[in-house]
Enzyme design. Sequence first.
Site, PDB file in Angstrom:
ATOM      1  N   GLU A 332       0.830  -1.196   0.000  1.00 37.40           N
ATOM      2  CA  GLU A 332       0.000   0.000   0.000  1.00 37.40           C
ATOM      3  C   GLU A 332       0.869   1.253   0.000  1.00 37.40           C
ATOM      4  O   GLU A 332       1.802   1.371   0.800  1.00 37.40           O
ATOM      5  CB  GLU A 332      -0.913   0.038   1.234  1.00 37.40           C
ATOM      6  CG  GLU A 332      -1.964  -1.056   1.271  1.00 37.40           C
ATOM      7  CD  GLU A 332      -2.831  -0.995   2.522  1.00 37.40           C
ATOM      8  OE1 GLU A 332      -3.930  -1.559   2.491  1.00 37.40           O
ATOM      9  OE2 GLU A 332      -2.406  -0.383   3.535  1.00 37.40           O
ATOM     10  N   CYS A 333       0.585   2.182  -0.896  1.00 39.35           N
ATOM     11  CA  CYS A 333       1.156   3.532  -0.918  1.00 39.35           C
ATOM     12  C   CYS A 333       2.686   3.497  -0.846  1.00 39.35           C
ATOM     13  O   CYS A 333       3.341   3.152  -1.818  1.00 39.35           O
ATOM     14  CB  CYS A 333       0.553   4.358   0.209  1.00 39.35           C
ATOM     15  SG  CYS A 333       0.635   6.145  -0.087  1.00 39.35           S
TER      16      CYS A 333
END
Length: 463
Positions: A332-333
């Site tokens: 994620e991210c």
Amino acid sequence: MRGMLIAGTASGVGKTTVSLAIMAGMRRRGLVVQPFKCGPDFLDTSHQTRICGRAARNLDTWMLSTDANREVLEGGARRADVVVAEGMMGLFDGKSGASEIGSSAEIAKLLQLPVVLVVDAGKSARSVAAVVLGFEKFDTQLQLAGVILNRVAGQRHFEMLKDAIESSCVTKILGWLPAEPSVAIPERHLGLHGAEEQSAECLKELIDAFASLAEKHLNLDALVDLQCGLDMMSGKSAWLANSRISDVVRIGVPSDRAFSFYYEDNLDLLLDCGAEIVRFSPMKDVALPAGLDALYLGGGYPELHARELSRNRQMLEQVREFSASGRPIYAECGGMLYLGESLSVDGESYPMAGVLPIGGKMTGKLVRFGYATVEFTEDCLLGNKGGVIRGHSFHYSQIVLRGEVATSYRVRYSLSDEEELEGFHQGNVLASYIHLHFRANPQVANNFVEAIRQTRGLQAVSL
């Protein structure tokens, strides 16, 4: 169960300072305090966790259902003496200007938490009473238990504010805090500095300063007596113990100054489904922990530590080899940026793991901020085509595709109502900017663990 929600009249009035002071003051009294944060925040929760010695959890009525929020509160509150939830933005601020949806007020009513209102009185005198009176009357169904005045110039200023409020309002004054530089937490583009960036000595000094402020200026006796009206013994919260599961999978989770953005409930759900969480540091460790079956790379600040991450070539090579082995990786991210070919910061490009054909670049401005709904457009590590889950997007970077890569998400952003195809999928790697809250669809955690088991089974057959 004793508990409260610390709300503000607006963002920036000092909710975090007041919340941390209350937590530290209660901890000094020997109470077991369970912290919560309303909304999709990772930074405030890091400070709450350090002060309380218990993992802070996120409450959110946009990402999570009513039952899910109650489960988060009930599960987190086990073996605690008191729960303290810090609100987000202003008390009534949420998704819409016409309703309470997604607001701290909605959470307070849903979970029957009395509200302590923080008011910035730094430049106010009698007018502060009008503010408090407005909050008293705006929603009479809300239990407004008290007010704390922040950034007060001194005792004389407080007495003037006290006279004004007591002459016009019924809400109790539960104390005040001065403008105190010793408890100021530095900020940067994503918000406050994380607690993991402070030394143990500095952290101890900060906690002591918060506790002393609370003891000197706040009515801790009255705050401790506040009661959460929710039945904490409802039995609805079903938190399993993975010790009952024989087929445990080992998931490597980066945890250091570069990677620290995880919803605690995501990790709990993985544990419930039969995972073992194995922490490591891509900054300092030269090798992945032994016997890992999968990786879960969360977000954080890889851009601040790009040089150190890039220089740790042994770890980057380990991650590449791990991906090439076919074992699952979910990112994620910031974790996604780490899996790319490079990360550009202030005009300098730093080589990264090269698992995905993407390049990351810091933009200097916020990109795609807000809540997001994700629909799986293809079968992926987290579920089958058609599955839906909610999350949050918050980043100051963008990616550039440097080769073909499939997508598995259709993302709809709540603020703009725009859609895009995202969720980059290559082999057993799934990466996205969206921070998903697994309790929005708990089956996702089970799907991930089952995908890991299936991959492990296939590897065993091939051997």
